[in-house]
Design an enzyme around this catalytic site. Sequence first.
Site, short mmCIF file in Angstrom:
data_model
loop_
_atom_site.label_atom_id
_atom_site.label_comp_id
_atom_site.label_asym_id
_atom_site.label_seq_id
_atom_site.Cartn_x
_atom_site.Cartn_y
_atom_site.Cartn_z
N THR A 26 64.69 -34.63 94.97
CA THR A 26 63.61 -33.89 95.64
C THR A 26 62.77 -33.10 94.63
O THR A 26 61.54 -33.25 94.57
CB THR A 26 64.22 -32.91 96.67
OG1 THR A 26 65.04 -33.65 97.58
CG2 THR A 26 63.15 -32.18 97.45
N VAL B 57 65.50 -19.08 92.79
CA VAL B 57 65.47 -18.15 93.93
C VAL B 57 64.15 -18.29 94.67
O VAL B 57 63.07 -18.18 94.08
CB VAL B 57 65.63 -16.69 93.47
CG1 VAL B 57 65.59 -15.74 94.67
CG2 VAL B 57 66.94 -16.50 92.70
N GLY C 280 64.75 -32.67 102.39
CA GLY C 280 65.09 -32.26 101.02
C GLY C 280 65.26 -30.76 100.86
O GLY C 280 65.30 -30.26 99.73
N LYS D 103 71.64 -16.47 95.37
CA LYS D 103 70.28 -15.97 95.09
C LYS D 103 70.26 -14.44 95.09
O LYS D 103 69.58 -13.83 94.27
CB LYS D 103 69.31 -16.53 96.13
CG LYS D 103 69.11 -18.03 95.95
CD LYS D 103 68.42 -18.62 97.16
CE LYS D 103 68.19 -20.11 96.99
NZ LYS D 103 67.82 -20.77 98.25
P1 NAP Z 1 68.70 -34.06 94.73
O1 NAP Z 1 67.57 -34.47 95.57
O2 NAP Z 1 70.08 -34.32 95.19
O3 NAP Z 1 68.49 -34.71 93.28
C1 NAP Z 1 69.45 -34.64 92.27
C2 NAP Z 1 69.06 -35.61 91.19
O4 NAP Z 1 69.94 -35.46 90.07
C3 NAP Z 1 69.15 -37.09 91.60
O5 NAP Z 1 68.08 -37.79 91.03
C4 NAP Z 1 70.48 -37.56 91.02
O6 NAP Z 1 70.47 -38.92 90.62
C5 NAP Z 1 70.58 -36.71 89.77
N1 NAP Z 1 71.95 -36.38 89.43
C6 NAP Z 1 72.80 -35.58 90.12
N2 NAP Z 1 73.98 -35.49 89.48
C7 NAP Z 1 73.88 -36.26 88.37
C8 NAP Z 1 74.76 -36.59 87.31
N3 NAP Z 1 75.99 -36.11 87.25
N4 NAP Z 1 74.30 -37.41 86.33
C9 NAP Z 1 73.06 -37.92 86.40
N5 NAP Z 1 72.17 -37.63 87.36
C10 NAP Z 1 72.58 -36.82 88.34
O7 NAP Z 1 68.64 -32.49 94.44
P2 NAP Z 1 67.37 -31.52 94.54
O8 NAP Z 1 67.19 -31.11 95.96
O9 NAP Z 1 66.23 -32.09 93.80
O10 NAP Z 1 67.92 -30.21 93.80
C11 NAP Z 1 68.07 -30.18 92.41
C12 NAP Z 1 68.39 -28.76 91.96
O11 NAP Z 1 67.32 -27.89 92.36
C13 NAP Z 1 69.65 -28.17 92.58
O12 NAP Z 1 70.23 -27.30 91.63
C14 NAP Z 1 69.12 -27.36 93.77
O13 NAP Z 1 69.96 -26.29 94.13
C15 NAP Z 1 67.83 -26.83 93.16
N6 NAP Z 1 66.79 -26.48 94.14
C16 NAP Z 1 66.46 -27.34 95.13
C17 NAP Z 1 65.46 -27.00 96.00
C18 NAP Z 1 65.04 -27.93 97.11
O14 NAP Z 1 64.18 -27.54 97.92
N7 NAP Z 1 65.57 -29.13 97.18
C19 NAP Z 1 64.79 -25.77 95.88
C20 NAP Z 1 65.16 -24.90 94.84
C21 NAP Z 1 66.16 -25.26 93.97
P3 NAP Z 1 70.30 -40.14 91.70
O15 NAP Z 1 68.93 -39.93 92.29
O16 NAP Z 1 70.40 -41.36 90.89
O17 NAP Z 1 71.39 -39.94 92.70
N1 HSE Z 2 68.96 -25.38 99.80
C1 HSE Z 2 68.09 -24.35 99.37
C2 HSE Z 2 67.46 -23.69 100.56
C3 HSE Z 2 67.03 -24.92 98.47
O1 HSE Z 2 67.51 -24.28 101.66
O2 HSE Z 2 66.93 -22.59 100.43
C4 HSE Z 2 66.17 -23.87 97.83
O3 HSE Z 2 66.91 -23.08 96.96
#
Ligand code: NAP
Ligand code: HSE
Length: 338
Positions: free
Chosen positions: A13, A132, A187, A205
């Site tokens: 995402t 955060v 996401g 956070k």
């Molecule tokens: P996500 O959609 O699950 O994406 C994770 C990505 O990392 C995928 O591309 C996955 O590969 C890759 N990955 C995971 N573990 C791996 C490993 N061991 N080796 C190689 N590649 C690996 O997660 P996301 O929602 O983007 O979130 C990513 C980070 O941002 C997290 O720390 C989350 O807490 C933070 N965050 C997310 C949001 C949000 O709104 N989503 C907001 C703020 C912060 P594949 O695609 O091949 O599976």
């Molecule tokens: N899973 C988290 C949330 C993503 O829903 O706030 C952003 O940190």
Amino acid sequence: MKAISIGLLGLGTVGSGVVQIIESHQDKLMHQVGCSISIKKILVNDMTKERLVAVDKGMLTDNPEDILSNPEIDVVIEVMGGIEETRGYLMEAIKNKKHIVTANKDLMALYGPELLELATENQCDLFYEASVAGGIPILRGLVDGLSSDRITKMMGIVNGTTNFILTKMSKEGRAYDDVLKEAQELGFAEADPTADVGGLDAARKMAILSTLGFSMNIGLNDVEVQGITEISEEDLRYSKKLGYTMKLIGVASRAGDRVEVSVQPALLPEAHPLASVNNEYNAVYVYGEAVGETMFYGPGAGSLPTATAVVSDMVTVIKNMRLGVNGRSAVSPQFRNN
Ligand code: NAP
Ligand code: HSE
């Protein structure tokens, strides 16, 4: 200045949003940093998976060393999530003199002080604005905007998934499982949504916010946590009837040397400003002795909002490279020991 090369850990995402913003805002970014920026390598788990953005297949790798020890890469952007393995990757990258931008609150709430110390020792930046409240520049707001003040309290909604669930359940009468599924599809939720609904994500956070806001190390164990898993559709119906809105609220306050940090569901009168923060939006009140009350509001989760914070951190890293102040920048949102 030479072109800057980025190594991206993760293309889910947030990673997809980062690729989109770096590509579509290239002119503006170049204007800001004075050089071109290109993503050289992207670490993923599954090389065959269909991606949300078009990327040259040659950029994808499942070997972390293609990024962590690649001498061409200047900045590592970590958006893969996870804790122990990710900590190891970032430590290796820092020892190899790479600057880090991360969105990972799980990691920063647990190992932030250690990673920041290592980064400073290696004259590297480590920024984590996106960890955060997604797209809200709250960490910089605290560390830069309110640096002259003494913060006494922070209170707000810092988890997008639970706010999305509570909003849809109470406004549209939808079932918990159904809305959680939608939050996952959009996401917003973590790979394992237990951390969202159990309040742990918000607690992480609040630990980061209170560490920065109060200039002291607040760990996860210092945060009292209750999530939304016990809240029923009936609870929401009754509270609505009585003129209240249920929200998952984080509160951090201090009086003298005493600090209290908690996350719990709370009933707010409908006229309360936080009661109208809906869906994946977040809002944080920050109270300072001199400034009084300030409020930060915006999208707390999602691809492009979160990627905005990540790419802005990257811009700061590159500006610091130009100035030669990486690892000792006065604007770095550092955890401080006292
Ligand atoms: P996500 O959609 O699950 O994406 C994770 C990505 O990392 C995928 O591309 C996955 O590969 C890759 N990955 C995971 N573990 C791996 C490993 N061991 N080796 C190689 N590649 C690996 O997660 P996301 O929602 O983007 O979130 C990513 C980070 O941002 C997290 O720390 C989350 O807490 C933070 N965050 C997310 C949001 C949000 O709104 N989503 C907001 C703020 C912060 P594949 O695609 O091949 O599976
Ligand atoms: N899973 C988290 C949330 C993503 O829903 O706030 C952003 O940190």
